[in-house]
Design a protein around this motif. Structure first.
Motif, mmCIF file in Angstrom:
data_model
loop_
_atom_site.group_PDB
_atom_site.id
_atom_site.type_symbol
_atom_site.label_atom_id
_atom_site.label_comp_id
_atom_site.label_asym_id
_atom_site.label_seq_id
_atom_site.Cartn_x
_atom_site.Cartn_y
_atom_site.Cartn_z
ATOM 1 N N GLU A 866 47.784 -57.121 -11.465
ATOM 2 C CA GLU A 866 47.511 -56.227 -10.347
ATOM 3 C C GLU A 866 46.159 -55.554 -10.596
ATOM 4 O O GLU A 866 45.887 -55.061 -11.685
ATOM 5 N N LEU A 867 45.323 -55.536 -9.570
ATOM 6 C CA LEU A 867 43.979 -54.960 -9.679
ATOM 7 C C LEU A 867 43.805 -53.877 -8.630
ATOM 8 O O LEU A 867 44.183 -54.058 -7.461
ATOM 9 N N LYS A 868 43.225 -52.729 -9.045
ATOM 10 C CA LYS A 868 42.927 -51.638 -8.122
ATOM 11 C C LYS A 868 41.510 -51.146 -8.376
ATOM 12 O O LYS A 868 41.126 -50.908 -9.531
ATOM 13 N N VAL A 869 40.742 -50.984 -7.300
ATOM 14 C CA VAL A 869 39.366 -50.492 -7.393
ATOM 15 C C VAL A 869 39.160 -49.442 -6.315
ATOM 16 O O VAL A 869 39.480 -49.678 -5.145
ATOM 17 N N ILE A 870 38.643 -48.284 -6.702
ATOM 18 C CA ILE A 870 38.324 -47.210 -5.756
ATOM 19 C C ILE A 870 36.881 -46.792 -6.006
ATOM 20 O O ILE A 870 36.493 -46.539 -7.153
ATOM 21 N N ALA A 871 36.079 -46.720 -4.956
ATOM 22 C CA ALA A 871 34.680 -46.330 -5.110
ATOM 23 C C ALA A 871 34.246 -45.474 -3.930
ATOM 24 O O ALA A 871 34.589 -45.766 -2.782
ATOM 25 N N THR A 872 33.511 -44.402 -4.231
ATOM 26 C CA THR A 872 32.900 -43.583 -3.184
ATOM 27 C C THR A 872 31.458 -43.298 -3.588
ATOM 28 O O THR A 872 31.157 -43.159 -4.780
ATOM 29 N N MET A 873 30.572 -43.219 -2.571
ATOM 30 C CA MET A 873 29.173 -42.940 -2.856
ATOM 31 C C MET A 873 28.527 -42.261 -1.655
ATOM 32 O O MET A 873 28.494 -42.846 -0.559
ATOM 33 N N PRO A 874 28.024 -41.024 -1.818
ATOM 34 C CA PRO A 874 27.260 -40.386 -0.743
ATOM 35 C C PRO A 874 26.019 -41.227 -0.423
ATOM 36 O O PRO A 874 25.354 -41.741 -1.330
ATOM 37 N N ILE A 875 25.735 -41.356 0.876
ATOM 38 C CA ILE A 875 24.601 -42.191 1.281
ATOM 39 C C ILE A 875 23.425 -41.297 1.688
ATOM 40 O O ILE A 875 22.443 -41.171 0.962
ATOM 41 N N LYS A 876 23.559 -40.611 2.834
ATOM 42 C CA LYS A 876 22.481 -39.747 3.309
ATOM 43 C C LYS A 876 22.979 -38.985 4.528
ATOM 44 O O LYS A 876 23.910 -39.424 5.197
ATOM 45 N N TRP A 877 22.378 -37.849 4.779
ATOM 46 C CA TRP A 877 22.694 -37.042 5.957
ATOM 47 C C TRP A 877 24.184 -36.670 6.027
ATOM 48 O O TRP A 877 24.761 -36.600 7.111
ATOM 49 N N GLY A 878 24.800 -36.489 4.886
ATOM 50 C CA GLY A 878 26.207 -36.131 4.870
ATOM 51 C C GLY A 878 27.153 -37.303 5.084
ATOM 52 O O GLY A 878 28.359 -37.106 5.186
ATOM 53 N N ILE A 879 26.614 -38.513 5.156
ATOM 54 C CA ILE A 879 27.447 -39.712 5.346
ATOM 55 C C ILE A 879 27.819 -40.266 3.972
ATOM 56 O O ILE A 879 26.989 -40.340 3.072
#
Length: 941
Positions: A866-879
């Motif tokens: 079983e594989l789980k991946v979570i990723a978040t990254m701010p881009i620009k202008w609050g997005i």
């Protein structure tokens, strides 16, 4: 035991022993202060400040070993100051404290001016140097950033080792498709009923299905949640997943949050598995091609919080509305063309108050009121309603709520008291559509029965039985935490009590069964039923001690438990197939071994700082955990519990209500209404106490032993990797046998051809003489040599704080569950959930040598990945961009073959003569179940 007396005893024990460690919902900031020569520094004042604390700050003083502990701190970002006369002050800013974690902050002080302070921005700690538990924290920031339904179960699925299940298979919640009907959290081989759910550290499990079903907590009020899958301390009974949801506390400034999401019909995000091959199969059965489809998914959430009195009284309020309208495959309206819609919603409102009563005392209270409505129950059923407006159930007006109050007193920097009370009410009904319920024993009541066609997998004419389910659970807990030298001691006492009542009725007291429109049998019931059961006591008393010695943190705990439940005296009027009934109370005093268990559970956890820098630890844990028992284990011994029996039914041809003698010449006049004279008589003891099993007077409570070991390494500030091994094995599993049937002498062997590969299989049929005997059912604990359940798992995970407040979490789990069921059982997982008594015709279910085929899975099942991946990254202008990838293994497919004396080999049978009778003389009555394939060789889609 009187609740008031119990509370006094609890308080007395806590005050006398002066013990326990951090409050269960909160965390600890701890560490060691040294000078530049490496000598420890006593009497250093350590102050932790944060907006998360209603009192603003918390203070401790280092002991003779230079060690300090700031206990009972809420999750948040802290600034920590270190001060001592004649030394330069130190300040660590931006210390992130997650829930249920010991955060190490170690400093080195130099001689200098007292007014001088060195400020340093702290990095996120990724190594816990005290707790052997394996857990993952989901912060508010992370939950708001990732694309996942905002409920406890869907968020838990992101945790390594946790799988969401519903029924027999994995069932993840994608996009909110399951937000109206829960999936169940299972962790590292433990069942869903072994999951413990906390709100602010207080238990909020329901009583329904022994705590498997949970209430709907508004995610908008949650600051962060911790999901723990191993090393559960002696503070808690069960060893499955431990979920602690930490609510927000308002704040000294007014603030609010608004969340809204919507998915509509025809969305490009909705996939379809309707292939050309499936369409052709639909057409072959004259059916309209259909797949599961979402009409819309809505989730709206508004929260507002702030001060009523600054630094004194805060409030938090929230409103949430969730709704998922879906169209299950194969269900249409009366026109047989328009897909039927399952209409449903949940609306809830929450109020939470936090009150700093004095400099030492704090009180918090939460009330979460939930309204759940469902107009038509269409999914999750073995047979689908072909006319939903008539044969679909609905959920009637419910009473759902979670309420709790918690008092905390910080007597000093090393002594803490806390006490709390929580209640979880889950009252709901599954009832007929308006106008469908008939008056008992009227012609309409006989005619308006549920009709099920097994060939078409459809239900018509009426819904299933009506049920009113009333589950109440209340919990009380009092704890004390005391820190002395290198020991953190915690002592506590808990109690839980409540009810689990059910009332059931149905038109005609039966279900009429058809096969492609031809009458076959009826499934009769013992309705009306009035089940009244109580959990009188679920008492737990524990003590834990965490001892710090140089690089070692050793936590030892011992828990005592006492459980008592009872079947209350009850009565019900006569039904169609049972007489009027009344029964006296049943409990451990009337049936020895039925509860009143007294058990001891040891727990131990070891953490060792390998290099002494707090960046690499090895850890291990061992624990014994009781399987949660509320009232489910009473079911098999409850004379009023629901019982069913299959009986032969011949639908006679009638003309104007009169039986026609020459039926063969008048086709078309069969009325499809099971009349009493058309139903073959069944067991004379059906639904009566004489058909309940006997109980071993030494029957013991089931428990599990769990072990884990692993290491965690900080690669760089904010980045860590860990590897862990887990093992869980079950003990004292329950077993029911029929002592009236000999497992060898009463069975006749015969040979059939395996339709999968053409090989020969030796099967067994119960003799007619054995079938005629009265059942003698007996429940006891299984022989551990013949019944085993073992989970083995390996897990690798990585966490990282990416630049600009981004997150990355990955996990790879390799595991398997191995079962040995070589004692010819009936399927242990059903005990306590399904009534097993009520018929003498069930001899084929027990002591069946056919169940020995492939009964030992040891060495045969592969490990699954079983594989789980979570990723978040701010881009620009609050997005912000975010993504989740989950790859789950397929469930094993167990292929069983139910054969009767009339069953014939199919055209695609390997090595068989298609169309010939499989066993014309071997099977005298009923059917036999034969396993066709080795476990682990085939998989579900």
């Amino acid at each position: 035991m009187n609740r008031g007396i119990l509370a006094c005893i609890c308080a007395g024990v806590a005050l006398l022993v002066l013990s326990p460690s951090t409050a269960s919902a909160q965390s600890t900031i701890q560490g060691t202060v040294k000078d530049t020569s490496g000598a420890v520094m006593p009497n250093v004042t350590v102050t932790a400040s944060s907006p998360a604390l209603i009192e603003g700050s918390r203070t401790a003083t280092t002991n003779g070993e230079g060690r300090y502990d700031i206990i009972d701190v809420r999750p948040g970002t802290y600034s920590i100051k270190f001060a001592l006369q004649g030394f330069q002050g130190q300040q660590r800013d931006g210390v992130e404290v997650p829930s249920n974690t010991a955060v190490p902050v170690n400093v080195e002080m130099t001689v200098g001016s007292t007014g001088e302070t060195i400020q340093v921005e702290a990095s996120a700690a990724v190594v816990d140097t005290e707790n052997a538990a394996n857990h993952q924290v989901l912060t508010r920031e992370l939950v708001d950033a990732i694309p996942v339904p905002r409920n406890m179960q869907a968020l838990g699925a992101l945790t390594p080792g946790i799988v969401l299940r519903n029924g027999a298979g994995a069932n993840p919640d994608v996009g909110g498709s399951q937000q109206m009907e829960q999936t169940y959290i299972t962790g590292h081989g433990s069942g869903a009923n072994q999951t413990t759910v906390l709100l602010d550290g207080l238990n909020i499990n329901t009583n329904y299905l022994d705590g498997t079903i949970q209430n709907y907590v508004d995610n908008g009020i949650i600051q962060e949640a911790t999901y723990q899958t191993s090393g559960v301390s002696a503070e808690y009974s069960a060893g499955g997943a431990l979920v602690n949801q930490i609510p927000k506390d308002g704040g000294n400034t007014f603030h609010g949050d608004v969340f809204a999401s919507y998915t509509g019909q025809g969305s490009p995000w909705q996939a379809s598995n309707l292939s050309k091959a499936l369409e052709d199969r639909f057409i072959a059965f004259n059916a309209k091609p259909s797949v599961n489809a979402i009409v819309f998914i809505k989730d709206y959430n508004v929260t507002v919080g702030g001060p009523i009195i600054k630094n004194k009284l805060w409030f938090l309020s929230s409103y949430r509305y969730q709704s998922t309208f879906d169209s299950p495959a194969g269900v249409f309206k009366a026109d047989k063309v328009t897909p039927a819609v399952e209409d449903q919603h949940i609306a809830q409102g929450v109020l939470r108050l936090s009150w700093q009563i004095s400099s030492k005392d704090k009180f918090s209270g939460t009330y979460d009121r939930i309204q759940k409505q469902k107009g038509h129950e269409l999914s999750g059923l073995a047979t689908l309603p072909s006319d939903p407006e008539i044969s679909a159930s609905r959920r009637g007006p419910p009473l759902y709520y979670v309420a709790q109050g918690k008092w905390t007193r910080i007597q000093s920097s090393n002594l803490l008291f806390d006490a709390g009370f929580s209640t979880d009410i889950l009252h709901f009904s599954v009832i007929y559509q308006p106008g469908q319920e008939e008056i008992p024993f009227t012609p309409a009541w006989y005619a308006h029965v549920t009709k099920v066609d097994s060939f078409l997998a459809q239900r018509t004419n009426a819904p299933p039985a009506q049920s009113y389910l009333l589950s109440d659970k209340r919990n009380f807990a009092i704890n004390t935490t005391y820190i002395t030298h290198n020991h953190t001691i915690k002592v506590g006492v808990q109690d839980g009590w409540g009810k689990n009542d059910r009332v059931a009725s149905m038109n005609g007291d039966l279900t009429a069964n058809f096969a492609n429109g031809v009458a076959q049998t009826v499934t009769v019931t013992n309705n009306p039923v009035a089940v009244r059961v109580r959990q009188n006591a679920d008492i737990g008393a524990f003590i834990t001690d965490t001892w710090h010695y140089k690089r070692l943190a050793l936590t030892a705990g011992l828990r005592f438990e006492y459980e008592k439940s009872a079947i209350m005296a009850s009565a019900a009027p006569a039904g169609r197939f049972v007489p009027a009934r009344s029964f006296n109370q049943i409990d451990c005093t009337t049936i020895k071994g039925l509860g009143c268990w007294k058990t001891w559970s040891p727990r131990i956890g070891v953490v060792y700082d390998l290099l002494g820098d707090g960046k690499t630890v090895v850890k291990a844990s061992f624990g014994q955990y009781n399987i949660p028992q509320v009232t489910g284990y009473l079911t098999n011994f409850n004379p009023m519990a629901g019982a069913t029996e299959s009986r032969t039914w011949t639908d006679e041809t009638r003309l104007n209500g009169v039986v026609v003698a020459n039926a063969a010449t008048l086709p078309g006049y069969k009325d499809g209404i099971p009349q009493d004279n058309e139903i073959v008589a069944g067991s004379p003891s059906f639904g009566l106490p004489s058909s309940t099993p006997a109980l071993d007077p030494n029957f013991k409570r089931e428990f599990a032993r769990q072990l884990s070991a692993g290491f965690t390494r900080q690669l760089m500030p904010g980045y860590g990797i860990s590897f862990n091994w887990f093992r869980r094995d079950a003990h004292n599993q329950a077993l029911i046998v029929n002592r009236a049937v000999d497992p060898v002498k009463d069975w006749t062997p015969f040979t059939v051809t395996n339709p999968l590969d053409g090989t020969s299989i030796t099967a067994y049929n119960l003799t007619a003489a054995a079938r005629a005997r009265v059942s003698d059912l007996y429940q006891t604990n299984a022989d551990p040599a013949k019944r085993k359940n073992v989970y083995t798992g390996f897990e690798t995970s990585f966490t990282g704080k990416l630049p600009h407040r981004g997150h990355l979490m990955t996990a790879w789990t390799v595991d398997r569950v191995t079962d040995v069921t070589c004692d010819m059982p009936i399927g242990l997982s059903l005990i306590g959930l399904v009534q097993i008594h009520g018929s003498n015709s069930s001899n084929t279910t027990y002591n069946d040598p056919n169940s020995l085929r492939f009964c030992d899975e040891r060495g045969k099942l592969p490990f699954r990945h079983e594989l789980k991946v979570i990723a978040t990254m701010p881009i620009k202008w609050g997005i912000e961009g975010s993504a989740i990838v989950q790859s789950s293994p397929e469930d094993f497919k167990y292929l069983n073959w139910d054969i009767t004396s009339a069953a014939r080999y199919s055209a695609d049978c390997a090595g068989c003569a298609a169309g010939t009778v499989i066993a014309p003389a071997a099977i005298t009555t009923g059917s036999e179940r034969i396993a066709l394939a080795e476990p682990g060789t085939r998989y579900a889609d």
